[in-house]
Design a protein around this motif. Structure first.
Motif, PDB file in Angstrom:
ATOM      1  N   ILE A 143      -5.035  -5.551  -2.902  1.00 12.13           N
ATOM      2  CA  ILE A 143      -4.825  -4.559  -1.842  1.00 12.13           C
ATOM      3  C   ILE A 143      -5.995  -3.574  -1.854  1.00 12.13           C
ATOM      4  O   ILE A 143      -6.239  -2.908  -2.860  1.00 12.13           O
ATOM      5  CB  ILE A 143      -3.492  -3.798  -2.050  1.00 12.13           C
ATOM      6  CG1 ILE A 143      -2.318  -4.783  -2.057  1.00 12.13           C
ATOM      7  CG2 ILE A 143      -3.311  -2.741  -0.983  1.00 12.13           C
ATOM      8  CD1 ILE A 143      -0.998  -4.127  -2.410  1.00 12.13           C
ATOM      9  N   PRO A 203      -7.687  -0.193  -1.241  1.00 10.57           N
ATOM     10  CA  PRO A 203      -7.234   1.190  -0.994  1.00 10.57           C
ATOM     11  C   PRO A 203      -7.804   1.714   0.320  1.00 10.57           C
ATOM     12  O   PRO A 203      -8.973   1.490   0.641  1.00 10.57           O
ATOM     13  CB  PRO A 203      -7.804   1.962  -2.195  1.00 10.57           C
ATOM     14  CG  PRO A 203      -8.134   0.919  -3.221  1.00 10.57           C
ATOM     15  CD  PRO A 203      -8.481  -0.314  -2.466  1.00 10.57           C
ATOM     16  N   ARG A 218       0.825  -1.219   0.000  1.00 10.63           N
ATOM     17  CA  ARG A 218       0.000   0.000   0.000  1.00 10.63           C
ATOM     18  C   ARG A 218       0.856   1.265   0.000  1.00 10.63           C
ATOM     19  O   ARG A 218       0.502   2.260  -0.639  1.00 10.63           O
ATOM     20  CB  ARG A 218      -0.934  -0.025   1.211  1.00 10.63           C
ATOM     21  CG  ARG A 218      -1.986   1.082   1.175  1.00 10.63           C
ATOM     22  CD  ARG A 218      -2.956   0.958   2.336  1.00 10.63           C
ATOM     23  NE  ARG A 218      -3.934  -0.092   2.102  1.00 10.63           N
ATOM     24  CZ  ARG A 218      -3.960  -1.259   2.726  1.00 10.63           C
ATOM     25  NH1 ARG A 218      -3.046  -1.526   3.642  1.00 10.63           N
ATOM     26  NH2 ARG A 218      -4.887  -2.157   2.464  1.00 10.63           N
TER      27      ARG A 218
END
Length: 604
Positions: A447, A449, A415
């Motif tokens: 992933i 956000p 991230r």
């Protein structure tokens, strides 16, 4: 087993003379029934002792060769091999040796089991540890304190919770200091400092012996939950118990004050310490790097004046970070030279700090040079640091190219990497490329956000004038928009002179949140003034006055003769302020004349 086999060594390492003599005597006299007061040991006992000697000297392969040549292997010989492998950090080989022992039919003893459990713990393979636990139950060794402590340690390290370790703890009838320390350490390392301190208090209530190591762990538990009150109580008990001369205990207390933000107490305590080691200096320098970078560099000068202390990679990492915080390029370059002279230039963590330092000081080429020097040793932080450096200086294309190169060599982004590349796209105006990476986060890498990523993309769209798309993204994001989200919308509306429905909606939503950032009120006042809503404009300005806050002034600093000088707008605190403003006036006058000349040339 002949003497020649025992002394054979593939690495040509000579066997000590006393061992050679003992083996020779054993071979000659082993079949004789002598009445001598000295009775030679059996071959396998001598071989086992030699195996232990090999492991102590780091001769792992020689120990294995000797073990393989032994015709008789009892539980002591197997345990010597397993313990030797475990202590030499050859944990996989220790596990295989244990399996071989079980296949041969030799039952392990408590020392065998505690050694193999140590290897299971270090490998962090819970399944192996559970298999050994089954062997413990089968052989009826649950009551051994060595085995129970090793089982607790394994479960505390390999499990996601402390439930299994606590279950074993409750069934231990007679606990020792290792038992308590293992449990307190397990809670602390799992991030449950409260649980660790609870066990420490229970230990005190049961009048168990407290060791310096146990106190060190309890102090770390206090630091992990920012409980400086508990830490001070432990500090008092340290003095009462006479452990104030124990350096590891003192270092842990210093770390407690630093982590909890009690810098004044930390510095006073540091100066009161009679003994200091490298950890002591590193602890204080690291905290000063976060709170007062200039003082951290001054502390290093004092450190260098102390005889017998040599800085390590951790010391230089904190110092390089301090230089990055105050953009002291000249000082950072000097540290870089010292790093080279001490041979630390191959340390990846230190190289990452140098990449970040050069980038923050505006020297991107040197960041690239350091990044190139660690081409074979780069980790995720190396790529991220270089990407952030590119992005902060507007080199969006370079940051994007670096991201693609990182993915191509097989490094999976996290991230933080996506935040870095999206920020670079935002500063460089690479909207489509940024949206591509944003969409790939979840679809390609799994992933999700977070709020910061969404706010970055909203700002990316807003800066490009795509305010409608930015507002649609805010409506669909899985989080409740915060002040930063609406601030990005308002900033875009202000920059692009957008005075439509979106600006009014954003203004209303941000006012509902009762914003705390002065910049948000400033943007609101600009929006209301542009729409000629003077009543709303006056209301916002009144709220700003009632808050009593001012927009944070920008501060700049330069390095002059190895001294960092900082200054702000209309700053007259400098002792040379009169001279500075005099020179500044001349520069402004020269600039005006140059602009006037350019205008005249353009007209003619």
């Amino acid at each position: 087993m002949g003497f020649t086999k025992l002394v054979r060594s593939n690495a040509f390492k000579p066997i000590p003379n006393f061992v050679r003599s003992s083996l020779r005597i054993a071979c000659v006299e082993s079949d004789q029934n002598t009445e001598s007061p000295y009775k030679p040991r059996k071959h396998h006992i001598l071989a086992t002792n030699l195996i232990l000697s090999y492991f102590e000297k780091g001769l792992v392969e020689e120990a294995r060769s000797l073990f393989d040549e032994m015709p008789e292997r009892d539980v002591v010989a197997w345990t010597a091999m397993i313990k030797g492998y475990a202590s030499s950090i050859h944990n996989a080989r220790a596990w295989e040796c244990f399996r071989g022992m079980m296949r041969q039919g030799t039952n392990p003893n408590e020392f065998t089991l505690s050694s193999v459990l140590t290897s299971c713990r270090d490998m962090k393979v819970l399944a192996y540890g559970r298999l050994v636990h089954g062997v413990v139950i089968k052989l009826g060794m649950e009551g051994s304190i060595y085995v129970d402590n090793a089982l607790m340690n394994m479960y505390a390290t390999c499990s996601a919770t402390m439930d299994a370790a606590c279950l074993i703890f409750r069934f231990i009838k007679v606990k020792n200091e290792v038992t308590w320390t293992t449990l307190i350490t397990g809670f602390t390392h799992l991030g449950d400092g409260t649980g660790g301190l609870k066990m420490y208090k229970q230990m005190l209530l049961e009048n168990e012996d407290v060791t310096p190591h146990c106190i060190t762990i309890a102090v770390k538990a206090s630091a992990s939950i920012d409980s400086v009150i508990t830490g001070k109580q432990i500090h008092s008990s340290v003095v009462k118990r006479g452990f104030h001369s124990n350096l590891p205990v003192m270092n842990s207390i210093l770390d407690l004050y630093c982590r909890c933000g009690y810098l004044t107490e930390a510095k006073r305590y540091f100066h009161e310490m009679v003994d200091r080691d490298l950890i002591t200096w590193n602890t204080l320098i690291s905290e000063l790097e976060r709170s007062d970078s200039s003082e951290a560099l001054l502390m290093f000068q004092r450190f260098e004046s102390q005889q017998g202390f040599v800085p390590n990679c951790y010391t230089f990492t904190s110092l390089v970070a301090a230089c990055a915080n105050i953009a002291a390029l000249n000082c950072g370059q000097q540290l870089h030279g010292r790093i080279y002279r001490r041979g630390f230039n191959k340390n990846v963590e230190l190289a990452n700090a140098l990449i970040d330092m050069y980038a923050k000081c505006g020297d991107v080429p040197d960041s690239e040079r350091v990044f190139a020097e660690i081409a074979e040793r780069r980790n995720l932080v190396s790529w991220t640091s270089m990407m952030i450096g590119y992005g902060s200086h507007g080199y969006g294309a370079e940051a994007v190219e670096l991201f693609d190169e990182m993915v191509s060599v097989g490094i999976r982004p996290d991230r933080i990497v996506f935040m870095a590349v999206l920020s670079a796209c935002r500063h460089a105006g690479l909207v489509e490329r940024g949206l591509k990476y944003f969409n790939a986060m979840e679809s390609e890498y799994g992933i999700e956000p977070d709020r910061d990523i969404y706010n970055c993309v909203v700002d990316l769209l807003g800066r490009a004038g795509r305010i409608g798309e930015a507002y649609e993204l805010v409506d669909t994001m899985p989080f409740k928009p915060d002040e930063s989200t609406w601030g990005a919308i308002l900033g875009a509306c202000k920059a692009h002179k957008h005075t439509g429905l979106i600006s009014r909606l954003a203004a209303r939503r941000v006012m509902e949140l009762r914003p705390r950032m002065m910049g948000t009120y400033v943007m609101l006042s600009y929006i209301y003034a542009a729409e000629r809503k003077w009543g709303d404009y006056a209301r916002v300005r009144k709220m700003m006055r009632m808050m009593g806050n001012k927009k944070e002034a920008g501060v700049s600093w330069i390095l002059v003769e190895n001294k960092v000088c900082s200054f702000a707008v209309s700053d007259k605190a400098c002792p040379c302020a009169v001279s500075v403003y005099s020179v500044l006036g001349l520069v402004i006058e020269e600039t005006r004349e140059a602009d006037f000349s350019l205008v005249q040339e353009a007209r003619t």
